[in-house]
Design an enzyme around this catalytic site. Sequence first.
Site, PDB file in Angstrom:
ATOM      1  N   THR A  56     -34.049 -58.541 -39.831  1.00  0.00           N
ATOM      2  CA  THR A  56     -32.706 -59.000 -39.464  1.00  0.00           C
ATOM      3  C   THR A  56     -32.843 -60.375 -38.819  1.00  0.00           C
ATOM      4  OG1 THR A  56     -31.735 -56.811 -39.128  1.00  0.00           O
ATOM      5  CG2 THR A  56     -30.823 -58.537 -37.787  1.00  0.00           C
ATOM      6  N   ARG A 112     -26.060 -47.637 -47.682  1.00  0.00           N
ATOM      7  CA  ARG A 112     -26.480 -47.476 -46.278  1.00  0.00           C
ATOM      8  C   ARG A 112     -25.950 -48.660 -45.449  1.00  0.00           C
ATOM      9  NH1 ARG A 112     -30.002 -50.238 -42.975  1.00  0.00           N
ATOM     10  NH2 ARG A 112     -30.731 -49.047 -41.178  1.00  0.00           N
ATOM     11  N   GLY A 144     -26.486 -50.198 -41.548  1.00  0.00           N
ATOM     12  CA  GLY A 144     -27.212 -50.097 -40.282  1.00  0.00           C
ATOM     13  C   GLY A 144     -26.347 -50.584 -39.125  1.00  0.00           C
ATOM     14  N   ASP A 145     -26.997 -51.035 -38.084  1.00  0.00           N
ATOM     15  CA  ASP A 145     -26.285 -51.445 -36.867  1.00  0.00           C
ATOM     16  C   ASP A 145     -25.764 -52.876 -36.900  1.00  0.00           C
ATOM     17  OD1 ASP A 145     -29.203 -52.000 -36.885  1.00  0.00           O
ATOM     18  OD2 ASP A 145     -28.629 -53.238 -35.163  1.00  0.00           O
ATOM     19  N   THR A 205     -32.007 -55.837 -33.040  1.00  0.00           N
ATOM     20  CA  THR A 205     -32.750 -55.634 -34.287  1.00  0.00           C
ATOM     21  C   THR A 205     -33.620 -54.389 -34.137  1.00  0.00           C
ATOM     22  OG1 THR A 205     -34.479 -56.548 -35.711  1.00  0.00           O
ATOM     23  CG2 THR A 205     -34.459 -57.332 -33.457  1.00  0.00           C
ATOM     24  N   GLY A 206     -34.021 -53.836 -35.271  1.00  0.00           N
ATOM     25  CA  GLY A 206     -34.869 -52.639 -35.234  1.00  0.00           C
ATOM     26  C   GLY A 206     -34.324 -51.559 -36.154  1.00  0.00           C
ATOM     27  N   GLY A 211     -31.928 -49.270 -37.414  1.00  0.00           N
ATOM     28  CA  GLY A 211     -30.476 -49.207 -37.277  1.00  0.00           C
ATOM     29  C   GLY A 211     -29.941 -47.859 -36.836  1.00  0.00           C
TER      30      GLY A 211
HETATM   31  N1  ASP Z   1     -31.261 -53.135 -37.753  1.00  0.00           N
HETATM   32  C1  ASP Z   1     -31.366 -53.473 -39.146  1.00  0.00           C
HETATM   33  C2  ASP Z   1     -30.883 -52.331 -39.974  1.00  0.00           C
HETATM   34  O1  ASP Z   1     -31.053 -51.201 -39.593  1.00  0.00           O
HETATM   35  C3  ASP Z   1     -32.753 -53.831 -39.541  1.00  0.00           C
HETATM   36  C4  ASP Z   1     -33.537 -54.679 -38.558  1.00  0.00           C
HETATM   37  O2  ASP Z   1     -33.005 -55.108 -37.567  1.00  0.00           O
HETATM   38  O3  ASP Z   1     -34.712 -54.925 -38.801  1.00  0.00           O
HETATM   39  O4  ASP Z   1     -30.359 -52.545 -41.043  1.00  0.00           O
END
Ligand code: ASP
Length: 316
Positions: free
Chosen positions: A184, A212, A214-215, A235-236, A238
């Site tokens: 992200t 899908r 995510g966050d 980030t991370g 989701g």
């Molecule tokens: N948070 C993002 C998602 O879940 C991915 C990421 O931040 O690496 O889509």
Amino acid sequence: MGEMGKIIPIGQIAIVVHGGAGTDSEFILEHIPEYEEGLNAAVEAGYDILKKGGSAIDAVEAAITSLEDNKYFNAGRGSAITAAGNVEMCASIMDGKQKKAGAVAIVNNLRNPISFARELLKTSDLMYVAGTEATETAKDLKLKMEPDSYFVTEHQWDVFEKERKKKAGRSKALDKYMKRLHGTVGAVALDSDGNLAAGTSTGGTAYSQPGRVGDSSMIGVGTYADNDIAAVSCTGDGEYLITEVMAYNIAATAEHTGCSIQEAMDLVIHGKNKGKKCDFGAIGIDTHGNIGMAFNCERMHRAWRTREDSGVMIYR
Ligand code: ASP
């Protein structure tokens, strides 16, 4: 005096960007100079606006656009590829002065999803749109579109192929719990008028189920900004960030405890969520111009610039 009686340092400006947090990879190790260059370019694009007296929201959009255009980052060009072999992008942006936001999910062919989110923040009564119809709205708004081939990079195609082969040998039940590669980009900024803004943009996770979300497109989870508290971009993983309502959680922790944005991130990521088996990362700036960066995984691509300090880092 700023709103709510807080002292906002006049003329203080700051920007922090991230390019995703998670596990390390051979590809990252082989391309550290390119990643650092990309992070620096993004931070400078935003800082250039701030130092000329421009707004935090413009700085955030400029920094994220630069990362979306950079093929090394998983957002815009270079987005992860879904199990259907296409790219689905999500983005959100929030203006801490007006407490207004724009968000888009599962959009295709849009060169800069963050600019679409910004457009929704600025102009329309729509705030959060998704899917094919959303992409059509972006076309109507005359936002820059690109062919499918523009988004698919050699690196993401390799990841897609590897995931496809791995998946062939797994049961559906097991597949649900497989750790997926993700990435992200995000930015937070404080302008010389004391306004805060935050934004986040992503191609999501590799070989994900089409549809899908995510966050990153969710206000309060991937992105949050409030002039009286802080601006945060996350980030991370989701699915875990969503149930932690991460961006707002960090801002609310800073607000209710009176601690700095760095302490709030540490409390939420390393305290409350200590030992959780998922990737969490966040960047932030509070109303006082303090910056914060935290992550619980191997790396978080990040860069920052204030009047006094600047830097770019990937690892600890
Ligand atoms: N948070 C993002 C998602 O879940 C991915 C990421 O931040 O690496 O889509």
